[in-house]
Design an enzyme around this catalytic site. Structure first.
Site, PDB file in Angstrom:
ATOM      1  N   ILE A  59       0.835  -1.221   0.000  1.00 36.25           N
ATOM      2  CA  ILE A  59       0.000   0.000   0.000  1.00 36.25           C
ATOM      3  C   ILE A  59       0.859   1.256   0.000  1.00 36.25           C
ATOM      4  N   ALA A  82      -2.635  -3.614   7.391  1.00 34.23           N
ATOM      5  CA  ALA A  82      -1.899  -3.060   8.531  1.00 34.23           C
ATOM      6  C   ALA A  82      -0.980  -4.132   9.088  1.00 34.23           C
ATOM      7  N   GLU A  83       0.032  -3.697   9.800  1.00 29.40           N
ATOM      8  CA  GLU A  83       0.740  -4.579  10.730  1.00 29.40           C
ATOM      9  C   GLU A  83      -0.134  -4.536  11.974  1.00 29.40           C
ATOM     10  N   SER A  84      -0.712  -5.691  12.344  1.00 35.12           N
ATOM     11  CA  SER A  84      -1.859  -5.655  13.254  1.00 35.12           C
ATOM     12  C   SER A  84      -1.596  -6.185  14.660  1.00 35.12           C
ATOM     13  N   THR A 124      -9.371   0.618  15.262  1.00 31.04           N
ATOM     14  CA  THR A 124      -9.486  -0.249  16.441  1.00 31.04           C
ATOM     15  C   THR A 124      -9.845   0.541  17.704  1.00 31.04           C
ATOM     16  N   ASP A 125     -10.471  -0.142  18.649  1.00 30.48           N
ATOM     17  CA  ASP A 125     -10.779   0.496  19.946  1.00 30.48           C
ATOM     18  C   ASP A 125      -9.506   0.784  20.747  1.00 30.48           C
ATOM     19  N   GLU A 126      -8.375   0.182  20.328  1.00 27.01           N
ATOM     20  CA  GLU A 126      -7.132   0.381  21.085  1.00 27.01           C
ATOM     21  C   GLU A 126      -6.667   1.824  21.052  1.00 27.01           C
ATOM     22  N   TYR A 149       1.751  -0.075  17.952  1.00 32.36           N
ATOM     23  CA  TYR A 149       0.626  -0.441  17.078  1.00 32.36           C
ATOM     24  C   TYR A 149      -0.536   0.534  17.250  1.00 32.36           C
ATOM     25  N   LYS A 153      -2.152   3.369  14.683  1.00 38.04           N
ATOM     26  CA  LYS A 153      -3.564   3.383  14.239  1.00 38.04           C
ATOM     27  C   LYS A 153      -4.202   4.730  14.586  1.00 38.04           C
ATOM     28  N   ASN A 178     -11.802  -6.354  19.869  1.00 32.61           N
ATOM     29  CA  ASN A 178     -11.009  -7.544  19.510  1.00 32.61           C
ATOM     30  C   ASN A 178     -11.849  -8.552  18.740  1.00 32.61           C
ATOM     31  N   ASN A 179     -11.384  -8.908  17.560  1.00 33.85           N
ATOM     32  CA  ASN A 179     -12.079  -9.883  16.718  1.00 33.85           C
ATOM     33  C   ASN A 179     -11.604 -11.299  17.021  1.00 33.85           C
ATOM     34  N   ARG A 272       3.214  -8.082  29.158  1.00 28.65           N
ATOM     35  CA  ARG A 272       3.563  -7.248  28.000  1.00 28.65           C
ATOM     36  C   ARG A 272       3.899  -5.843  28.495  1.00 28.65           C
ATOM     37  N   HIS A 275       1.112  -2.826  28.924  1.00 27.51           N
ATOM     38  CA  HIS A 275      -0.120  -3.585  28.656  1.00 27.51           C
ATOM     39  C   HIS A 275      -1.368  -2.817  29.085  1.00 27.51           C
TER      40      HIS A 275
HETATM   41  P1  NAD Z   1      -3.961  -9.360   9.703  1.00 28.63           P
HETATM   42  O1  NAD Z   1      -2.614  -9.146  10.312  1.00 28.63           O
HETATM   43  O2  NAD Z   1      -4.591 -10.708   9.810  1.00 28.63           O
HETATM   44  O3  NAD Z   1      -3.902  -9.011   8.134  1.00 28.63           O
HETATM   45  C1  NAD Z   1      -3.260  -7.872   7.645  1.00 28.63           C
HETATM   46  C2  NAD Z   1      -3.160  -8.010   6.123  1.00 28.63           C
HETATM   47  O4  NAD Z   1      -2.560  -6.800   5.614  1.00 28.63           O
HETATM   48  C3  NAD Z   1      -2.313  -9.178   5.659  1.00 28.63           C
HETATM   49  O5  NAD Z   1      -2.950  -9.853   4.601  1.00 28.63           O
HETATM   50  C4  NAD Z   1      -1.019  -8.510   5.184  1.00 28.63           C
HETATM   51  O6  NAD Z   1      -0.363  -9.232   4.154  1.00 28.63           O
HETATM   52  C5  NAD Z   1      -1.550  -7.162   4.693  1.00 28.63           C
HETATM   53  N1  NAD Z   1      -0.514  -6.123   4.703  1.00 28.63           N
HETATM   54  C6  NAD Z   1       0.312  -5.784   5.732  1.00 28.63           C
HETATM   55  N2  NAD Z   1       1.126  -4.776   5.354  1.00 28.63           N
HETATM   56  C7  NAD Z   1       0.793  -4.470   4.075  1.00 28.63           C
HETATM   57  C8  NAD Z   1       1.259  -3.506   3.154  1.00 28.63           C
HETATM   58  N3  NAD Z   1       2.264  -2.666   3.456  1.00 28.63           N
HETATM   59  N4  NAD Z   1       0.679  -3.447   1.925  1.00 28.63           N
HETATM   60  C9  NAD Z   1      -0.326  -4.302   1.589  1.00 28.63           C
HETATM   61  N5  NAD Z   1      -0.793  -5.240   2.423  1.00 28.63           N
HETATM   62  C10 NAD Z   1      -0.241  -5.324   3.652  1.00 28.63           C
HETATM   63  O7  NAD Z   1      -4.880  -8.227  10.310  1.00 28.63           O
HETATM   64  P2  NAD Z   1      -6.424  -8.274  10.740  1.00 28.63           P
HETATM   65  O8  NAD Z   1      -6.539  -8.815  12.107  1.00 28.63           O
HETATM   66  O9  NAD Z   1      -7.202  -8.890   9.633  1.00 28.63           O
HETATM   67  O10 NAD Z   1      -6.734  -6.703  10.833  1.00 28.63           O
HETATM   68  C11 NAD Z   1      -7.191  -5.981   9.697  1.00 28.63           C
HETATM   69  C12 NAD Z   1      -7.432  -4.542  10.075  1.00 28.63           C
HETATM   70  O11 NAD Z   1      -8.386  -4.478  11.134  1.00 28.63           O
HETATM   71  C13 NAD Z   1      -6.183  -3.816  10.594  1.00 28.63           C
HETATM   72  O12 NAD Z   1      -6.196  -2.513  10.080  1.00 28.63           O
HETATM   73  C14 NAD Z   1      -6.367  -3.804  12.103  1.00 28.63           C
HETATM   74  O13 NAD Z   1      -5.727  -2.686  12.682  1.00 28.63           O
HETATM   75  C15 NAD Z   1      -7.875  -3.714  12.206  1.00 28.63           C
HETATM   76  N6  NAD Z   1      -8.459  -4.284  13.436  1.00 28.63           N
HETATM   77  C16 NAD Z   1      -8.133  -5.559  13.815  1.00 28.63           C
HETATM   78  C17 NAD Z   1      -8.727  -6.086  14.966  1.00 28.63           C
HETATM   79  C18 NAD Z   1      -8.437  -7.504  15.411  1.00 28.63           C
HETATM   80  O14 NAD Z   1      -8.907  -7.913  16.478  1.00 28.63           O
HETATM   81  N7  NAD Z   1      -7.700  -8.297  14.656  1.00 28.63           N
HETATM   82  C19 NAD Z   1      -9.630  -5.313  15.733  1.00 28.63           C
HETATM   83  C20 NAD Z   1      -9.932  -4.017  15.295  1.00 28.63           C
HETATM   84  C21 NAD Z   1      -9.340  -3.515  14.137  1.00 28.63           C
HETATM   85  P1  TYD Z   2      -4.183  -9.725  21.526  1.00 34.61           P
HETATM   86  O1  TYD Z   2      -4.959 -10.829  20.898  1.00 34.61           O
HETATM   87  O2  TYD Z   2      -2.752  -9.577  21.182  1.00 34.61           O
HETATM   88  O3  TYD Z   2      -4.991  -8.393  21.226  1.00 34.61           O
HETATM   89  P2  TYD Z   2      -4.755  -6.894  21.811  1.00 34.61           P
HETATM   90  O4  TYD Z   2      -3.508  -6.834  22.593  1.00 34.61           O
HETATM   91  O5  TYD Z   2      -4.639  -6.138  20.548  1.00 34.61           O
HETATM   92  O6  TYD Z   2      -5.963  -6.607  22.616  1.00 34.61           O
HETATM   93  O7  TYD Z   2      -4.291  -9.868  23.098  1.00 34.61           O
HETATM   94  C1  TYD Z   2      -5.534  -9.878  23.759  1.00 34.61           C
HETATM   95  C2  TYD Z   2      -5.262  -9.933  25.246  1.00 34.61           C
HETATM   96  O8  TYD Z   2      -4.644 -11.186  25.556  1.00 34.61           O
HETATM   97  C3  TYD Z   2      -4.290  -8.879  25.709  1.00 34.61           C
HETATM   98  O9  TYD Z   2      -4.681  -8.436  27.016  1.00 34.61           O
HETATM   99  C4  TYD Z   2      -2.964  -9.585  25.779  1.00 34.61           C
HETATM  100  C5  TYD Z   2      -3.363 -11.000  26.167  1.00 34.61           C
HETATM  101  N1  TYD Z   2      -2.484 -12.066  25.669  1.00 34.61           N
HETATM  102  C6  TYD Z   2      -1.960 -13.009  26.543  1.00 34.61           C
HETATM  103  O10 TYD Z   2      -2.234 -12.998  27.774  1.00 34.61           O
HETATM  104  N2  TYD Z   2      -1.131 -13.971  26.049  1.00 34.61           N
HETATM  105  C7  TYD Z   2      -0.804 -14.034  24.731  1.00 34.61           C
HETATM  106  O11 TYD Z   2      -0.020 -14.930  24.333  1.00 34.61           O
HETATM  107  C8  TYD Z   2      -1.371 -13.058  23.838  1.00 34.61           C
HETATM  108  C9  TYD Z   2      -1.043 -13.084  22.382  1.00 34.61           C
HETATM  109  C10 TYD Z   2      -2.205 -12.097  24.353  1.00 34.61           C
END
Ligand code: NAD
Ligand code: TYD
Length: 343
Positions: A59, A82-84, A124-126, A149, A153, A178-179, A272, A275
């Site tokens: 991107i 994103a780097e997520s 994200t809510d973070e 991270y 965001k 968190n999904n 972490r 945290h």
């Molecule tokens: P993910 O890490 O599973 O996937 C990220 C994707 O983005 C991957 O396919 C990766 O290859 C691609 N990507 C990374 N850097 C890129 C770049 N420079 N150019 C093009 N593609 C690139 O992430 P996810 O969990 O599916 O999250 C997707 C979005 O949702 C993110 O923006 C994240 O911040 C947001 N989000 C995630 C959660 C969650 O709980 N996972 C919650 C709220 C919001």
């Molecule tokens: P995570 O799935 O990394 O989401 P986020 O930090 O973005 O909310 O973590 C969810 C919660 O779980 C967070 O409080 C950190 C905790 N956690 C652990 O206790 N052990 C683990 O190995 C991981 C990955 C997360």
């Protein structure tokens, strides 16, 4: 309708594309760099569909972003890429800043120059940071991110918003909790605990395990994004929450119970850094404006997710090979494990 999706080979983006191809007649162009988290196996269901096109790329590649928008002329972009992962952002912040901030900037610029009809920025809510109970963030809450991270965001949210305020680019921002669900990379809490439990490996709980997260089933999130894409007001922010707040230890215990594994698998590791103790948000605005609400109940969603991981051992083995091992060893240094909660 044609949409450009970024990051569509990841967890949420691939669920979104499967939903759009399965339930609408829209066309989808998916731009994804295929980082460690991007996996085309997640899109096997749609890869041969004539309405779907995959483009491998970054991107942050200005020429590619511009060419895709001028050539494909999408009606809208839904920006997931994103780097997520928080822990990776702590170990190595550079790619996080580059993709989440500069990559988003590159897309916003391309969208502005090509007069895109809608830019949905998935956040994200973070960004609200840790909130004491019983506070819940609404969309007007101040941003108070803690990790590289969440700071990246928050920065990209503000930049996206500025493109609406300054250039009237039709930006809409979503902030989800968190999904969880199928196809999630096993570095996040729920898939990591499931994958370890199914192989009788220890489950690494950070600190005392009493941190609270709100859990949202991935399809509920994707439906919320579809609502925002179609009905959200330009320049607005919409929270998307699961309405299911739980301490991590409770989530881990439920995983073990549903997987039929003993609680003795729980191991505690050093907390972490920085945290966040508790995330909580209100999605009242999205419900009021569109009627959306989460429909998946947590126990059912978790059981369904565990069954998916049980049935997809080859997918898990594939994504956990190679780079994952080095990351796991670095993040979960064996010397930090202990049998009791770390306070
Ligand atoms: P993910 O890490 O599973 O996937 C990220 C994707 O983005 C991957 O396919 C990766 O290859 C691609 N990507 C990374 N850097 C890129 C770049 N420079 N150019 C093009 N593609 C690139 O992430 P996810 O969990 O599916 O999250 C997707 C979005 O949702 C993110 O923006 C994240 O911040 C947001 N989000 C995630 C959660 C969650 O709980 N996972 C919650 C709220 C919001
Ligand atoms: P995570 O799935 O990394 O989401 P986020 O930090 O973005 O909310 O973590 C969810 C919660 O779980 C967070 O409080 C950190 C905790 N956690 C652990 O206790 N052990 C683990 O190995 C991981 C990955 C997360």
């Amino acid at each position: 309708m044609k949409i450009l999706v970024t990051g569509g080979a990841g967890f949420i983006g691939s669920a979104f594309i499967r939903m759009v191809i399965g339930e609408t007649d829209w066309r989808v162009v998916n731009l994804d760099k295929l980082t460690y988290a991007g996996n085309l196996e997640n899109l096997a269901d749609v890869e041969h569909d004539a309405r779907y096109r995959f483009v491998e790329g970054d991107i942050g590649d200005e020429a590619l972003a511009g060419a895709l928008m001028s050539g494909e002329k999408p009606d809208a972009i839904v920006h997931f890429a994103a780097e997520s992962h928080v822990d990776r952002s702590i170990l190595s912040p550079e790619p996080v800043i580059r993709t989440n901030l500069h990559g988003t900037f590159t897309l916003l610029e391309a969208a502005r120059k090509n007069r895109l009809g809608r830019f949905v920025h998935v956040s994200t809510d973070e960004v609200y940071g840790s909130l004491p109970a019983p506070l819940e963030a609404d969309e007007s809450f101040p941003l108070n991110p803690s990790s590289p991270y969440s700071a990246s965001k928050a920065g990209s949210d503000l930049l996206a918003r500025s493109y609406f305020t300054t250039y009237r680019l039709p930006v809409v921002i979503t902030r989800a909790s968190n999904n969880y669900g199928p196809y999630q990379f096993p570095e996040k809490l729920i898939p990591l605990m499931i994958a370890n439990a199914l192989e009788d490996r220890p489950l690494p709980v950070y600190g005392d395990g009493m941190q609270v997260r709100d859990w949202l089933y991935v399809d509920d999130h994707c439906r919320g994004i579809l609502e925002v894409l179609q009905k959200g007001r330009e320049g607005e922010i919409y929270n998307i929450g699961g309405n299911r707040s739980l301490p991590n230890l409770e989530v881990v215990r439920q995983v073990l119970a549903l997987a039929g594994k003993p609680e003795s698998l729980i191991g505690y590791v050093t907390d972490r850094p920085g945290h966040d103790r508790r995330y909580a948000l209100s999605s009242e605005k999205l419900t009021r404006e569109t009627g959306w609400r989460p429909v998946m109940d947590f126990a059912t969603g978790l059981a369904r997710t565990i069954e998916w991981y049980r049935a997809h051992a080859a997918w898990v083995a594939h994504v956990r090979s190679g780079e994952y091992r080095a990351y796991y060893e670095k993040n979960y240094d064996t010397a930090r494990w202990c049998a009791e909660p770390r306070t």
